[in-house]
Scaffold this motif. Sequence first.
Motif, PDB file in Angstrom:
ATOM      1  N   SER A 112      24.139 103.724  16.139  1.00  0.00           N
ATOM      2  CA  SER A 112      23.251 102.652  16.590  1.00  0.00           C
ATOM      3  C   SER A 112      21.825 102.969  16.141  1.00  0.00           C
ATOM      4  O   SER A 112      21.084 103.641  16.843  1.00  0.00           O
ATOM      5  CB  SER A 112      23.330 102.513  18.110  1.00  0.00           C
ATOM      6  OG  SER A 112      24.642 102.171  18.513  1.00  0.00           O
TER       7      SER A 112
ATOM      8  N   ASN B 262      21.741 102.171   4.773  1.00  0.00           N
ATOM      9  CA  ASN B 262      21.300 103.420   5.420  1.00  0.00           C
ATOM     10  C   ASN B 262      21.812 104.650   4.677  1.00  0.00           C
ATOM     11  O   ASN B 262      22.310 105.598   5.291  1.00  0.00           O
ATOM     12  CB  ASN B 262      21.746 103.461   6.885  1.00  0.00           C
ATOM     13  CG  ASN B 262      21.033 102.433   7.734  1.00  0.00           C
ATOM     14  OD1 ASN B 262      19.920 101.999   7.410  1.00  0.00           O
ATOM     15  ND2 ASN B 262      21.661 102.021   8.821  1.00  0.00           N
TER      16      ASN B 262
ATOM     17  N   TYR C  10      11.136 108.559  16.603  1.00  0.00           N
ATOM     18  CA  TYR C  10      11.970 109.044  15.510  1.00  0.00           C
ATOM     19  C   TYR C  10      12.419 110.474  15.814  1.00  0.00           C
ATOM     20  O   TYR C  10      11.636 111.305  16.258  1.00  0.00           O
ATOM     21  CB  TYR C  10      11.191 109.025  14.193  1.00  0.00           C
ATOM     22  CG  TYR C  10      11.013 107.647  13.621  1.00  0.00           C
ATOM     23  CD1 TYR C  10       9.845 106.916  13.847  1.00  0.00           C
ATOM     24  CD2 TYR C  10      12.018 107.055  12.856  1.00  0.00           C
ATOM     25  CE1 TYR C  10       9.679 105.640  13.324  1.00  0.00           C
ATOM     26  CE2 TYR C  10      11.863 105.781  12.329  1.00  0.00           C
ATOM     27  CZ  TYR C  10      10.687 105.083  12.577  1.00  0.00           C
ATOM     28  OH  TYR C  10      10.531 103.823  12.068  1.00  0.00           O
TER      29      TYR C  10
ATOM     30  N   ARG D  12      18.062 101.890  14.819  1.00  0.00           N
ATOM     31  CA  ARG D  12      17.035 100.853  14.851  1.00  0.00           C
ATOM     32  C   ARG D  12      16.184 100.908  13.590  1.00  0.00           C
ATOM     33  O   ARG D  12      15.845  99.875  13.024  1.00  0.00           O
ATOM     34  CB  ARG D  12      16.152 101.038  16.083  1.00  0.00           C
ATOM     35  CG  ARG D  12      15.038 100.007  16.244  1.00  0.00           C
ATOM     36  CD  ARG D  12      14.266 100.263  17.535  1.00  0.00           C
ATOM     37  NE  ARG D  12      13.176  99.312  17.718  1.00  0.00           N
ATOM     38  CZ  ARG D  12      12.322  99.341  18.737  1.00  0.00           C
ATOM     39  NH1 ARG D  12      12.441 100.275  19.673  1.00  0.00           N
ATOM     40  NH2 ARG D  12      11.366  98.442  18.833  1.00  0.00           N
ATOM     41  N   SER D  13      15.849 102.116  13.155  1.00  0.00           N
ATOM     42  CA  SER D  13      14.981 102.256  11.997  1.00  0.00           C
ATOM     43  C   SER D  13      15.128 103.666  11.422  1.00  0.00           C
ATOM     44  O   SER D  13      15.394 104.615  12.152  1.00  0.00           O
ATOM     45  CB  SER D  13      13.518 102.018  12.393  1.00  0.00           C
ATOM     46  OG  SER D  13      12.644 102.232  11.313  1.00  0.00           O
TER      47      SER D  13
ATOM     48  N   SER E 299      18.819 102.943  18.424  1.00  0.00           N
ATOM     49  CA  SER E 299      18.657 101.697  19.187  1.00  0.00           C
ATOM     50  C   SER E 299      18.204 102.008  20.608  1.00  0.00           C
ATOM     51  O   SER E 299      18.598 103.019  21.194  1.00  0.00           O
ATOM     52  CB  SER E 299      19.980 100.934  19.221  1.00  0.00           C
ATOM     53  OG  SER E 299      20.383 100.597  17.923  1.00  0.00           O
ATOM     54  N   ARG E 300      17.353 101.134  21.145  1.00  0.00           N
ATOM     55  CA  ARG E 300      16.845 101.249  22.523  1.00  0.00           C
ATOM     56  C   ARG E 300      15.992 102.502  22.736  1.00  0.00           C
ATOM     57  O   ARG E 300      15.857 102.985  23.858  1.00  0.00           O
ATOM     58  CB  ARG E 300      17.989 101.213  23.536  1.00  0.00           C
ATOM     59  CG  ARG E 300      18.740  99.886  23.531  1.00  0.00           C
ATOM     60  CD  ARG E 300      19.812  99.826  24.618  1.00  0.00           C
ATOM     61  NE  ARG E 300      20.844 100.815  24.428  1.00  0.00           N
ATOM     62  CZ  ARG E 300      21.876 100.659  23.628  1.00  0.00           C
ATOM     63  NH1 ARG E 300      21.991  99.537  22.929  1.00  0.00           N
ATOM     64  NH2 ARG E 300      22.791 101.599  23.511  1.00  0.00           N
ATOM     65  N   THR E 301      15.455 103.033  21.650  1.00  0.00           N
ATOM     66  CA  THR E 301      14.488 104.120  21.744  1.00  0.00           C
ATOM     67  C   THR E 301      13.251 103.735  20.947  1.00  0.00           C
ATOM     68  O   THR E 301      13.249 102.746  20.207  1.00  0.00           O
ATOM     69  CB  THR E 301      15.047 105.454  21.208  1.00  0.00           C
ATOM     70  OG1 THR E 301      15.199 105.371  19.783  1.00  0.00           O
ATOM     71  CG2 THR E 301      16.383 105.793  21.850  1.00  0.00           C
ATOM     72  N   GLN E 302      12.198 104.539  21.103  1.00  0.00           N
ATOM     73  CA  GLN E 302      10.953 104.225  20.409  1.00  0.00           C
ATOM     74  C   GLN E 302      10.371 105.425  19.702  1.00  0.00           C
ATOM     75  O   GLN E 302       9.183 105.424  19.339  1.00  0.00           O
ATOM     76  CB  GLN E 302       9.932 103.651  21.413  1.00  0.00           C
ATOM     77  CG  GLN E 302      10.357 102.318  22.013  1.00  0.00           C
ATOM     78  CD  GLN E 302       9.285 101.721  22.903  1.00  0.00           C
ATOM     79  OE1 GLN E 302       8.172 102.229  22.971  1.00  0.00           O
ATOM     80  NE2 GLN E 302       9.610 100.647  23.589  1.00  0.00           N
TER      81      GLN E 302
END
Length: 121
Positions: free
Chosen positions: A27, A76, A107, A29-30, A102-105
């Motif tokens: 999962s 990816n 790295y 996000r970036s 995902s659902r984190t902010q």
Amino acid sequence: QVQLVESGGGLVQAGGSLRLSCAASGSIRSINAMGWYRQVPGKLRELVATLSSGGNTNYADSVKGRFTISRDNARNTVHLQMNNLKPEDTAVYYCNAGIMASRTQTYVNYWGQGTQVTVSS
């Protein structure tokens, strides 16, 4: 759960080529920078090449002109094309990436399990 999986290592004669690939899964996000490092027994892990999300590359002096790093952001994945390989390139090669799940902010730095590259003289 985020993970990096490498493929493409092996045995090659000096002067030959190999292409390493690394796929990030889970999962995600970036992904920030992605890169390759290598390590031989008894020595520290060293940078081979990195590629930022903006396309900036950085290579170790020992591989400049022979290795090329590239990435496919849609999949990816990051690749390392290694040409004109030398016996001193023999090492375990590790994929590395800064990944925001995902659902984190934030790295987090992830490593692959490593793939062996052996160059015979």
